[in-house]
Design an enzyme around this catalytic site. Structure first.
Site, mmCIF file in Angstrom:
data_model
loop_
_atom_site.group_PDB
_atom_site.id
_atom_site.type_symbol
_atom_site.label_atom_id
_atom_site.label_comp_id
_atom_site.label_asym_id
_atom_site.label_seq_id
_atom_site.Cartn_x
_atom_site.Cartn_y
_atom_site.Cartn_z
ATOM 1 N N ASP A 114 1.051 -1.143 -0.093
ATOM 2 C CA ASP A 114 -0.127 -0.057 0.113
ATOM 3 C C ASP A 114 0.830 1.201 -0.180
ATOM 4 O OD1 ASP A 114 -2.434 1.765 0.442
ATOM 5 O OD2 ASP A 114 -1.602 1.875 2.488
ATOM 6 N N ASP A 153 -0.332 4.892 0.983
ATOM 7 C CA ASP A 153 -0.723 6.074 2.164
ATOM 8 C C ASP A 153 -0.485 5.136 3.347
ATOM 9 O OD1 ASP A 153 -1.581 8.772 1.462
ATOM 10 O OD2 ASP A 153 -2.893 7.760 -0.001
#
Length: 236
Positions: free
Chosen positions: A17, A19
């Site tokens: 991922d 963020d």
């Protein structure tokens, strides 16, 4: 039942991922949302709390954030608000974005082991590409998969299934690094072992979502124990 961490001999890819995982960006998103929601008089102008942000915004794709925050607005108005919010976030990120501790060491490990790597995110592509550029990782990732460009975004498994298909590998040949319950649920639904990165979200929340192990950053001993090596071997 937790999905076992892959045997290092079978490991072919690492899926990140962006963020809150590669970088501690949630405070910047929180600030952007807090300011802009106040400006439109959300909940009577009372600033949203960090708890509200974690429960209702963090890790979600913008379309669903808009529906949750503004169920009575027309979609065009939601889209405009969220577009303006992302513009504000990018302005702040350009000045303040920093990598999670130990990211450079983990990237060295991945490169030296010859592992495939993809970024899998619910962020808009323009945000994802900016963050990767600011982190010096634009050329590190072979693929950037955006949830909003899939049939379904996280928490559905589609983005992670797309990554597996892109690399031609099975779920047990990869692991995911995720900081939100939304992302962890997506990875687990795709059958992939997931390391919960507790940069901001509570450990219990990440465990309940299905994380195999929890780390606080990429220097965490639990991560390197799972990889069967020591981070000092991969220092610059």
């Amino acid at each position: 039942m937790k999905i076992p961490f892959p045997e290092t001999g079978n490991l072919k890819a690492v899926l990140f991922d962006i963020d809150g995982t590669l970088c501690d960006s949630d405070p910047l998103h929180y600030l952007s949302f807090q300011e802009m929601l106040q400006e439109v008089g959300f909940q009577g102008g009372v600033p949203i709390t960090e708890e509200f942000f974690v429960e209702n915004i963090s890790g979600r794709e913008n379309y669903h954030i808009g529906l949750a925050l503004f169920p009575d607005w027309e979609q065009e108005r939601r889209d405009k608000f969220l577009s303006d919010k992302e513009t504000r976030f990018r302005s702040i990120a350009s000045r303040l974005l920093k990598p999670v501790k130990g990211l450079d060491v983990l990237c060295n490990y991945i490169e030296k082991k010859g592992l495939r790597r993809a970024a899998v995110t619910n962020a808009p592509r323009v945000n994802a590409e900016l963050m990767l550029s600011l982190l010096g990782l634009s050329s590190f990732f072979e693929e950037v998969i955006v949830g909003g460009e899939c049939e379904r975004a996280k928490p559905y498994p589609d983005p992670y299934q797309k990554a597996l298909k892109h690399f031609g590998i099975e779920p047990h040949q990869a692991f995911v690094l995720e900081d939100s319950a939304t992302g962890i649920r997506a990875a687990v639904a795709a059958g992939i072992s997931t390391v919960g990165v507790a940069t901001r979200n509570p450990e219990q929340t990440l465990m309940q979502a299905g994380a195999t192990i929890i780390v606080h950053d990429f220097c965490d001993a639990q991560l390197w124990q799972a990889l069967g090596t020591h981070p000092d071997k991969f220092l610059n």
